[in-house]
Design a protein around this motif. Structure first.
Motif, PDB file in Angstrom:
ATOM      1  N   ASP A   3       0.847  -1.183   0.000  1.00 53.36           N
ATOM      2  CA  ASP A   3       0.000   0.000   0.000  1.00 53.36           C
ATOM      3  C   ASP A   3       0.886   1.237   0.000  1.00 53.36           C
ATOM      4  O   ASP A   3       1.821   1.357   0.776  1.00 53.36           O
ATOM      5  CB  ASP A   3      -0.902  -0.024   1.237  1.00 53.36           C
ATOM      6  CG  ASP A   3      -1.981   1.042   1.161  1.00 53.36           C
ATOM      7  OD1 ASP A   3      -2.199   1.564   0.060  1.00 53.36           O
ATOM      8  OD2 ASP A   3      -2.594   1.326   2.204  1.00 53.36           O
ATOM      9  N   SER A   4       0.623   2.169  -0.887  1.00 57.72           N
ATOM     10  CA  SER A   4       1.476   3.358  -1.023  1.00 57.72           C
ATOM     11  C   SER A   4       1.088   4.462  -0.053  1.00 57.72           C
ATOM     12  O   SER A   4       1.627   5.542  -0.125  1.00 57.72           O
ATOM     13  CB  SER A   4       1.424   3.869  -2.460  1.00 57.72           C
ATOM     14  OG  SER A   4       0.106   4.281  -2.759  1.00 57.72           O
ATOM     15  N   GLY A   5       0.151   4.237   0.824  1.00 60.00           N
ATOM     16  CA  GLY A   5      -0.247   5.252   1.786  1.00 60.00           C
ATOM     17  C   GLY A   5      -1.751   5.310   1.914  1.00 60.00           C
ATOM     18  O   GLY A   5      -2.463   4.413   1.447  1.00 60.00           O
ATOM     19  N   PRO A   6      -2.254   6.361   2.542  1.00 62.18           N
ATOM     20  CA  PRO A   6      -3.698   6.479   2.712  1.00 62.18           C
ATOM     21  C   PRO A   6      -4.408   6.664   1.368  1.00 62.18           C
ATOM     22  O   PRO A   6      -3.834   7.163   0.410  1.00 62.18           O
ATOM     23  CB  PRO A   6      -3.855   7.716   3.598  1.00 62.18           C
ATOM     24  CG  PRO A   6      -2.587   8.468   3.454  1.00 62.18           C
ATOM     25  CD  PRO A   6      -1.521   7.465   3.119  1.00 62.18           C
ATOM     26  N   ALA A   7      -5.644   6.234   1.327  1.00 62.04           N
ATOM     27  CA  ALA A   7      -6.429   6.342   0.100  1.00 62.04           C
ATOM     28  C   ALA A   7      -6.663   7.812  -0.241  1.00 62.04           C
ATOM     29  O   ALA A   7      -6.888   8.637   0.642  1.00 62.04           O
ATOM     30  CB  ALA A   7      -7.763   5.632   0.268  1.00 62.04           C
ATOM     31  N   ARG A   8      -6.581   8.132  -1.524  1.00 62.25           N
ATOM     32  CA  ARG A   8      -6.799   9.500  -1.979  1.00 62.25           C
ATOM     33  C   ARG A   8      -8.279   9.735  -2.177  1.00 62.25           C
ATOM     34  O   ARG A   8      -8.963   8.927  -2.782  1.00 62.25           O
ATOM     35  CB  ARG A   8      -6.080   9.745  -3.294  1.00 62.25           C
ATOM     36  CG  ARG A   8      -4.597   9.755  -3.170  1.00 62.25           C
ATOM     37  CD  ARG A   8      -3.912   9.921  -4.494  1.00 62.25           C
ATOM     38  NE  ARG A   8      -4.736  10.603  -5.490  1.00 62.25           N
ATOM     39  CZ  ARG A   8      -4.281  11.262  -6.529  1.00 62.25           C
ATOM     40  NH1 ARG A   8      -2.993  11.320  -6.719  1.00 62.25           N
ATOM     41  NH2 ARG A   8      -5.071  11.835  -7.394  1.00 62.25           N
ATOM     42  N   ARG A   9      -8.762  10.844  -1.662  1.00 62.29           N
ATOM     43  CA  ARG A   9     -10.147  11.245  -1.898  1.00 62.29           C
ATOM     44  C   ARG A   9     -10.132  12.495  -2.755  1.00 62.29           C
ATOM     45  O   ARG A   9      -9.342  13.408  -2.521  1.00 62.29           O
ATOM     46  CB  ARG A   9     -10.853  11.542  -0.570  1.00 62.29           C
ATOM     47  CG  ARG A   9     -11.115  10.301   0.233  1.00 62.29           C
ATOM     48  CD  ARG A   9     -11.880  10.585   1.499  1.00 62.29           C
ATOM     49  NE  ARG A   9     -12.756  11.740   1.366  1.00 62.29           N
ATOM     50  CZ  ARG A   9     -13.237  12.420   2.402  1.00 62.29           C
ATOM     51  NH1 ARG A   9     -12.915  12.078   3.616  1.00 62.29           N
ATOM     52  NH2 ARG A   9     -14.030  13.452   2.221  1.00 62.29           N
ATOM     53  N   THR A  10     -10.993  12.530  -3.741  1.00 58.71           N
ATOM     54  CA  THR A  10     -11.063  13.707  -4.606  1.00 58.71           C
ATOM     55  C   THR A  10     -12.340  14.483  -4.315  1.00 58.71           C
ATOM     56  O   THR A  10     -13.275  13.968  -3.707  1.00 58.71           O
ATOM     57  CB  THR A  10     -11.022  13.308  -6.087  1.00 58.71           C
ATOM     58  OG1 THR A  10     -12.137  12.466  -6.363  1.00 58.71           O
ATOM     59  CG2 THR A  10      -9.725  12.587  -6.420  1.00 58.71           C
ATOM     60  N   ALA A  11     -12.363  15.731  -4.765  1.00 63.90           N
ATOM     61  CA  ALA A  11     -13.508  16.601  -4.516  1.00 63.90           C
ATOM     62  C   ALA A  11     -14.747  16.133  -5.276  1.00 63.90           C
ATOM     63  O   ALA A  11     -15.869  16.361  -4.845  1.00 63.90           O
ATOM     64  CB  ALA A  11     -13.163  18.036  -4.898  1.00 63.90           C
ATOM     65  N   GLY A  12     -14.564  15.489  -6.416  1.00 59.93           N
ATOM     66  CA  GLY A  12     -15.690  14.942  -7.181  1.00 59.93           C
ATOM     67  C   GLY A  12     -16.663  16.014  -7.634  1.00 59.93           C
ATOM     68  O   GLY A  12     -16.297  16.992  -8.268  1.00 59.93           O
ATOM     69  N   ALA A  13     -17.933  15.821  -7.298  1.00 61.60           N
ATOM     70  CA  ALA A  13     -18.979  16.741  -7.739  1.00 61.60           C
ATOM     71  C   ALA A  13     -18.878  18.098  -7.056  1.00 61.60           C
ATOM     72  O   ALA A  13     -19.468  19.072  -7.517  1.00 61.60           O
ATOM     73  CB  ALA A  13     -20.352  16.134  -7.481  1.00 61.60           C
ATOM     74  N   PHE A  14     -18.137  18.185  -5.951  1.00 66.01           N
ATOM     75  CA  PHE A  14     -18.017  19.445  -5.238  1.00 66.01           C
ATOM     76  C   PHE A  14     -16.882  20.312  -5.772  1.00 66.01           C
ATOM     77  O   PHE A  14     -16.643  21.403  -5.268  1.00 66.01           O
ATOM     78  CB  PHE A  14     -17.824  19.184  -3.742  1.00 66.01           C
ATOM     79  CG  PHE A  14     -18.999  18.484  -3.138  1.00 66.01           C
ATOM     80  CD1 PHE A  14     -20.205  19.141  -2.971  1.00 66.01           C
ATOM     81  CD2 PHE A  14     -18.913  17.162  -2.765  1.00 66.01           C
ATOM     82  CE1 PHE A  14     -21.299  18.498  -2.435  1.00 66.01           C
ATOM     83  CE2 PHE A  14     -19.998  16.505  -2.228  1.00 66.01           C
ATOM     84  CZ  PHE A  14     -21.187  17.175  -2.054  1.00 66.01           C
ATOM     85  N   ASP A  15     -16.193  19.843  -6.786  1.00 67.40           N
ATOM     86  CA  ASP A  15     -15.149  20.628  -7.430  1.00 67.40           C
ATOM     87  C   ASP A  15     -15.821  21.746  -8.223  1.00 67.40           C
ATOM     88  O   ASP A  15     -16.734  21.506  -9.014  1.00 67.40           O
ATOM     89  CB  ASP A  15     -14.330  19.717  -8.353  1.00 67.40           C
ATOM     90  CG  ASP A  15     -13.104  20.387  -8.917  1.00 67.40           C
ATOM     91  OD1 ASP A  15     -12.954  21.614  -8.734  1.00 67.40           O
ATOM     92  OD2 ASP A  15     -12.295  19.686  -9.544  1.00 67.40           O
TER      93      ASP A  15
END
Length: 84
Positions: A3-15
């Motif tokens: 595992d390369s680290g914590p999971a990435r979360r993106t802004a998605g629809a809130f961008d």
């Protein structure tokens, strides 16, 4: 696989770029339809240029570029930890 680290979360629809792209799609679609259905007399008033059609197509292209930008460079939301 490690595992390369914590999971990435993106802004998605809130961008904000997604919201801007959606607004340009709506306005561009309306202008394109108006430009296609516009009578020839109205086009003649604008020196023979169907400005509604061209502006609508331009807005649709612009919204496509924004959507591509959102897809290629997503905004990563930092994880909120319990810091004291």
């Amino acid at each position: 696989m490690a595992d390369s680290g914590p999971a990435r979360r993106t802004a998605g629809a809130f961008d904000i770029r997604t919201i801007i792209a959606l607004l340009f799609v709506i306005y561009g679609a309306v202008l394109t339809v108006v430009g296609v259905l516009q009578p020839a007399a109205e086009v003649a008033k604008a020196a023979g240029v169907n400005i509604n059609l061209w502006a609508g197509i331009g807005m649709l292209v612009f919204s496509g570029l924004f959507a591509l930008w959102v897809r290629l460079r997503p905004i990563v939301v930092p994880e909120s930890g319990t810091e004291s």
